[in-house]
Structure formats: structure tokens, C-alpha cells
Write a protein that holds these residues in place. Sequence first.
Motif, PDB file in Angstrom:
ATOM      1  N   ILE A 112      50.513  35.623  34.800  1.00 45.87           N
ATOM      2  CA  ILE A 112      49.921  34.481  35.497  1.00 45.87           C
ATOM      3  C   ILE A 112      48.536  34.131  34.970  1.00 45.87           C
ATOM      4  O   ILE A 112      47.959  33.121  35.359  1.00 45.87           O
ATOM      5  CB  ILE A 112      49.852  34.723  37.024  1.00 45.87           C
ATOM      6  CG1 ILE A 112      49.003  35.967  37.342  1.00 45.87           C
ATOM      7  CG2 ILE A 112      51.238  34.867  37.613  1.00 45.87           C
ATOM      8  CD1 ILE A 112      48.816  36.195  38.836  1.00 45.87           C
ATOM      9  N   GLY A 113      48.008  34.950  34.078  1.00 46.49           N
ATOM     10  CA  GLY A 113      46.707  34.626  33.509  1.00 46.49           C
ATOM     11  C   GLY A 113      46.257  35.648  32.483  1.00 46.49           C
ATOM     12  O   GLY A 113      46.705  36.794  32.485  1.00 46.49           O
ATOM     13  N   GLU A 114      45.368  35.200  31.587  1.00 51.62           N
ATOM     14  CA  GLU A 114      44.814  36.065  30.547  1.00 51.62           C
ATOM     15  C   GLU A 114      43.348  35.703  30.382  1.00 51.62           C
ATOM     16  O   GLU A 114      43.013  34.544  30.123  1.00 51.62           O
ATOM     17  CB  GLU A 114      45.578  35.860  29.236  1.00 51.62           C
ATOM     18  CG  GLU A 114      45.345  36.932  28.205  1.00 51.62           C
ATOM     19  CD  GLU A 114      46.348  36.851  27.052  1.00 51.62           C
ATOM     20  OE1 GLU A 114      46.206  37.641  26.116  1.00 51.62           O
ATOM     21  OE2 GLU A 114      47.242  35.983  27.089  1.00 51.62           O
ATOM     22  N   LEU A 115      42.464  36.671  30.554  1.00 50.22           N
ATOM     23  CA  LEU A 115      41.029  36.415  30.566  1.00 50.22           C
ATOM     24  C   LEU A 115      40.381  37.058  29.347  1.00 50.22           C
ATOM     25  O   LEU A 115      40.095  38.252  29.345  1.00 50.22           O
ATOM     26  CB  LEU A 115      40.412  36.956  31.864  1.00 50.22           C
ATOM     27  CG  LEU A 115      41.120  36.542  33.164  1.00 50.22           C
ATOM     28  CD1 LEU A 115      40.433  37.154  34.371  1.00 50.22           C
ATOM     29  CD2 LEU A 115      41.168  35.026  33.286  1.00 50.22           C
ATOM     30  N   ASN A 116      40.136  36.254  28.329  1.00 58.49           N
ATOM     31  CA  ASN A 116      39.633  36.772  27.052  1.00 58.49           C
ATOM     32  C   ASN A 116      38.189  36.422  26.754  1.00 58.49           C
ATOM     33  O   ASN A 116      37.597  36.965  25.818  1.00 58.49           O
ATOM     34  CB  ASN A 116      40.511  36.264  25.900  1.00 58.49           C
ATOM     35  CG  ASN A 116      41.921  36.807  25.974  1.00 58.49           C
ATOM     36  OD1 ASN A 116      42.130  37.931  26.399  1.00 58.49           O
ATOM     37  ND2 ASN A 116      42.889  36.003  25.574  1.00 58.49           N
ATOM     38  N   GLU A 117      37.628  35.493  27.510  1.00 56.52           N
ATOM     39  CA  GLU A 117      36.243  35.070  27.276  1.00 56.52           C
ATOM     40  C   GLU A 117      35.448  35.163  28.566  1.00 56.52           C
ATOM     41  O   GLU A 117      36.002  34.991  29.657  1.00 56.52           O
ATOM     42  CB  GLU A 117      36.209  33.619  26.765  1.00 56.52           C
ATOM     43  CG  GLU A 117      36.949  33.382  25.455  1.00 56.52           C
ATOM     44  CD  GLU A 117      36.280  34.035  24.263  1.00 56.52           C
ATOM     45  OE1 GLU A 117      35.055  34.314  24.362  1.00 56.52           O
ATOM     46  OE2 GLU A 117      36.952  34.284  23.255  1.00 56.52           O
ATOM     47  N   PRO A 118      34.135  35.439  28.471  1.00 55.28           N
ATOM     48  CA  PRO A 118      33.307  35.482  29.683  1.00 55.28           C
ATOM     49  C   PRO A 118      33.413  34.165  30.451  1.00 55.28           C
ATOM     50  O   PRO A 118      33.332  33.091  29.872  1.00 55.28           O
ATOM     51  CB  PRO A 118      31.886  35.677  29.133  1.00 55.28           C
ATOM     52  CG  PRO A 118      32.078  36.306  27.792  1.00 55.28           C
ATOM     53  CD  PRO A 118      33.350  35.733  27.245  1.00 55.28           C
ATOM     54  N   GLY A 119      33.637  34.259  31.751  1.00 46.50           N
ATOM     55  CA  GLY A 119      33.750  33.065  32.587  1.00 46.50           C
ATOM     56  C   GLY A 119      35.167  32.558  32.773  1.00 46.50           C
ATOM     57  O   GLY A 119      35.404  31.699  33.631  1.00 46.50           O
ATOM     58  N   ASP A 120      36.133  33.055  31.978  1.00 42.63           N
ATOM     59  CA  ASP A 120      37.532  32.668  32.186  1.00 42.63           C
ATOM     60  C   ASP A 120      37.965  33.070  33.593  1.00 42.63           C
ATOM     61  O   ASP A 120      37.598  34.139  34.090  1.00 42.63           O
ATOM     62  CB  ASP A 120      38.460  33.367  31.176  1.00 42.63           C
ATOM     63  CG  ASP A 120      38.398  32.747  29.793  1.00 42.63           C
ATOM     64  OD1 ASP A 120      37.695  31.727  29.640  1.00 42.63           O
ATOM     65  OD2 ASP A 120      39.033  33.291  28.870  1.00 42.63           O
ATOM     66  N   THR A 121      38.750  32.190  34.243  1.00 44.68           N
ATOM     67  CA  THR A 121      39.195  32.479  35.606  1.00 44.68           C
ATOM     68  C   THR A 121      40.710  32.376  35.716  1.00 44.68           C
ATOM     69  O   THR A 121      41.366  31.733  34.896  1.00 44.68           O
ATOM     70  CB  THR A 121      38.560  31.513  36.631  1.00 44.68           C
ATOM     71  OG1 THR A 121      38.906  30.161  36.300  1.00 44.68           O
ATOM     72  CG2 THR A 121      37.048  31.666  36.665  1.00 44.68           C
ATOM     73  N   CYS A 122      41.236  32.999  36.758  1.00 49.41           N
ATOM     74  CA  CYS A 122      42.677  32.960  37.028  1.00 49.41           C
ATOM     75  C   CYS A 122      42.883  32.969  38.534  1.00 49.41           C
ATOM     76  O   CYS A 122      42.309  33.796  39.251  1.00 49.41           O
ATOM     77  CB  CYS A 122      43.362  34.175  36.385  1.00 49.41           C
ATOM     78  SG  CYS A 122      45.087  34.394  36.882  1.00 49.41           S
ATOM     79  N   LEU A 123      43.697  32.032  39.031  1.00 47.49           N
ATOM     80  CA  LEU A 123      44.030  31.992  40.453  1.00 47.49           C
ATOM     81  C   LEU A 123      45.117  33.024  40.729  1.00 47.49           C
ATOM     82  O   LEU A 123      46.208  32.966  40.173  1.00 47.49           O
ATOM     83  CB  LEU A 123      44.525  30.595  40.840  1.00 47.49           C
ATOM     84  CG  LEU A 123      44.990  30.420  42.289  1.00 47.49           C
ATOM     85  CD1 LEU A 123      43.815  30.601  43.245  1.00 47.49           C
ATOM     86  CD2 LEU A 123      45.631  29.052  42.488  1.00 47.49           C
ATOM     87  N   ALA A 124      44.807  33.981  41.590  1.00 44.93           N
ATOM     88  CA  ALA A 124      45.760  35.060  41.890  1.00 44.93           C
ATOM     89  C   ALA A 124      46.525  34.811  43.178  1.00 44.93           C
ATOM     90  O   ALA A 124      47.703  35.164  43.290  1.00 44.93           O
ATOM     91  CB  ALA A 124      45.016  36.392  41.988  1.00 44.93           C
ATOM     92  N   ALA A 125      45.883  34.190  44.163  1.00 41.98           N
ATOM     93  CA  ALA A 125      46.545  33.916  45.440  1.00 41.98           C
ATOM     94  C   ALA A 125      45.895  32.706  46.092  1.00 41.98           C
ATOM     95  O   ALA A 125      44.688  32.712  46.357  1.00 41.98           O
ATOM     96  CB  ALA A 125      46.463  35.125  46.363  1.00 41.98           C
ATOM     97  N   GLY A 126      46.694  31.656  46.315  1.00 40.40           N
ATOM     98  CA  GLY A 126      46.174  30.436  46.934  1.00 40.40           C
ATOM     99  C   GLY A 126      46.060  30.567  48.436  1.00 40.40           C
ATOM    100  O   GLY A 126      46.767  31.366  49.067  1.00 40.40           O
ATOM    101  N   GLY A 127      45.166  29.791  49.022  1.00 39.69           N
ATOM    102  CA  GLY A 127      44.979  29.812  50.474  1.00 39.69           C
ATOM    103  C   GLY A 127      46.031  28.983  51.197  1.00 39.69           C
ATOM    104  O   GLY A 127      46.660  28.098  50.624  1.00 39.69           O
ATOM    105  N   GLY A 128      46.237  29.292  52.476  1.00 39.16           N
ATOM    106  CA  GLY A 128      47.204  28.558  53.286  1.00 39.16           C
ATOM    107  C   GLY A 128      46.706  27.174  53.657  1.00 39.16           C
ATOM    108  O   GLY A 128      45.498  26.913  53.668  1.00 39.16           O
ATOM    109  N   ILE A 129      47.637  26.276  53.957  1.00 45.95           N
ATOM    110  CA  ILE A 129      47.298  24.892  54.328  1.00 45.95           C
ATOM    111  C   ILE A 129      46.829  24.856  55.774  1.00 45.95           C
ATOM    112  O   ILE A 129      47.375  25.532  56.649  1.00 45.95           O
ATOM    113  CB  ILE A 129      48.524  23.978  54.146  1.00 45.95           C
ATOM    114  CG1 ILE A 129      48.954  23.980  52.677  1.00 45.95           C
ATOM    115  CG2 ILE A 129      48.225  22.559  54.614  1.00 45.95           C
ATOM    116  CD1 ILE A 129      50.263  23.252  52.432  1.00 45.95           C
TER     117      ILE A 129
END
Length: 372
Positions: A112-129
Motif C-alpha cells: 500500500i506504500g513505499e517510503l524512500n525519501e524524507p517526507g514521503d507519506t502513506c495513508l494506512a487507515a482512513g477515518g470514518g465518515i
Amino acid sequence: MVFVTVSHFCKKFTKKYQLRFVDSLRLNVKGGHGGNGYPKYGGIGGQGGCVQFEANEKNSLNALAKKYRGIAIKAESGEDSSKSRILGRRGEDLKIKVPIGVTIFDENHTKIGELNEPGDTCLAAGGGIGGCSGNNFLGTKGQSHVVTLDLKLIADVGMVGFPNAGKSTLLKAISRANPKIASYPFTTLRPQIGTIGYSDYRQITVADLPGLIEGAHANIGMGHKFLKHIERTKLLLMVVDLFGFKLSAVHRLRTCIQNIYALNKELELYDNELLDRPCILLLNKIDEDGAQSEYDQIKEKILDLKSHTNDCPEELLSERYLEFDDVHVISAKNEIGIDNVKTSIRELLDKYAEKTENLSTDSNSNIKENCG
């Protein structure tokens, strides 16, 4: 009494070593629950906060393991709608800092994501509506995942070789690292990172990976745990003992050239693209008696491994073979040939960086011409 003493020792041993080096970590992450709406006034609840990972070079998985292992990581829930606030506030996002080089997988082992540079982000779990007319003004749960953080070290150079080949001694000789060194196999139990410093302040990072054993490609021993760290390196530094290697009394002694074929086989079976990586071969222990004779017997063969497979055991035959960009005979212990190795590493990295840049420039030019 004996039982109590042993138990106490085991607790101390476990506490000391359980978090020596963490390169894979499972975490339970949950987005915040959406706030409830206010049906009477058509009020909308705030959305739940989300959980994100952000790459930061100062963080380690060890620190995350100490802080989060065994607990659920949950973002803030959204605020309920009320008379005084018809639109509920959004829950605060939770941003977790992780080391550079982390790949994130969900419970199905989907990346679901790969963080190779400083500041790279990945959403792991979204919030409920938040609650609204569409969901009867009841806020929904946030996403919940068990994610795996898989760390692959990022270094310019990766050292590979069988146990006791002299990799740790070499790392100490060429860099500022201070790895554990001893005359028995498996001294290095976790990757070590060193930095080569040059007179013009250029710095090149080198990773000393724990010694491989045959079958590492199939995850025998801790094969995949160590081999994966090679994937992000730009240059391979293969270190081989001129006098061969024997893991134990029950294993056969393999000669220097046979060990080269064995390492080639392990790399091919794990990921044959590694055979395309620039590679320097270092033949260690040239200072010992008989070393020059051992080198003279193989120096022509190592320049063309494919044409000299008569020295290769059948089980180590490969479809493809490494082509070494440079070969050095060294003594890591007495620092013979070390300056030549440092120069060779720098020149090869610069050569291939320039080659890659030229290919990228040519590719962009072709795209412009085709679009023009």
C-alpha cells in the motif's frame, strides 16, 4: 533454585537481545470513528482522523516496536454535531514517523506504500465518515488494518559473502563503523552501516550484511531477512576468502572459486536482476602464506565465470553469471589494498550514475521528439 536462576537469566537475555535490530514490524492501525450528526438541525458529524506513515531519516523500527508493539494505534474520532456546532470538527490525523526505506503491506500482503525519501507519506487507515442524512446521522467506523512495515536498508554499497570472509573487518578498515569482529562464523548478526569519507568531503555508505549460507534464496537460515537489504544498493562488493570456506565439520570445504559460484547462485535464485548490478570482487587474506599461489590459480577464471564452469559443482551452475567491474586482492586485517578499493568504489558509482543520467536524458529527448 536452579530453575529460578535460569529463568532469571533468560529474562535478562531476552530483554537485552529482543530488540537488537528490527527490520520488520506488524502494527494494528485504526482510523478515527466519524462523529454523530444532529438530526433535528441537519447537523453533520466530523470525519474521523486518519493514520499516516511519514518517512524520516532519524527514526527506526526499534523505536516504533518499543512504543507501539502490542497496542492498537488509533487516530482521533470526529466531533459530534451539536446545537453550538452544527458541523462537528474533524478528528486529528495521527502521523507516525518511520525510517526511510520502509515498504508497507496490508494483511493480504498487498503493498500500500513505499517510503524512500524524507517526507514521503502513506495513508494506512482512513477515518470514518461523519453522521449525516445519508447514514441516518450515525458516524461510521474508521478503517482498521494490521499492516507490516518492511525495512530495506538504503546504502550505496552492499557487501555480500559467506561467514568469516572478512566483511566486518573490511567495513572497519574503509569506514568509520566499528562492527564486532572475531575469528568465527556469524559474528555479524545484523546489518551494519559504515560511511567512507573522502578528502573532498564526499561520503559513500556501505552496508555489511550478515554472512549468507547456501540456501539463503529459499530463506534457509535468515536468508530473505538479509538478502532483501541488497535490493536498494547501487553496487555490490563481493568478499571471498582466498582459502575457501567451510561452515562446520559436517559441511564440505568449498574453494575460493566455488564460493564465488555459490554466491552467484544465491543472488540469481533470489533475484536474477541482482546479477546486472555493478559488482567489485575482493579476494581477502592475500597476506597469508600460500595466498598468492591460490590467487594465481583462479585470476584468469574469475574474469569469465561462464567459460570456466568445469570448476563449478553441478548444483551451483547458473543460467547467468556476474561480470565483475573490478577485482582486488586485499588483506582487510592488515589494510592491504584498501585505498584501491575505496577509489574503485567511488569511480564505479560515478560511472554508473553518469550512465543512468545519460539514459534518462536520452529517454526524455525521445519523448519530446515524439510529442513534438
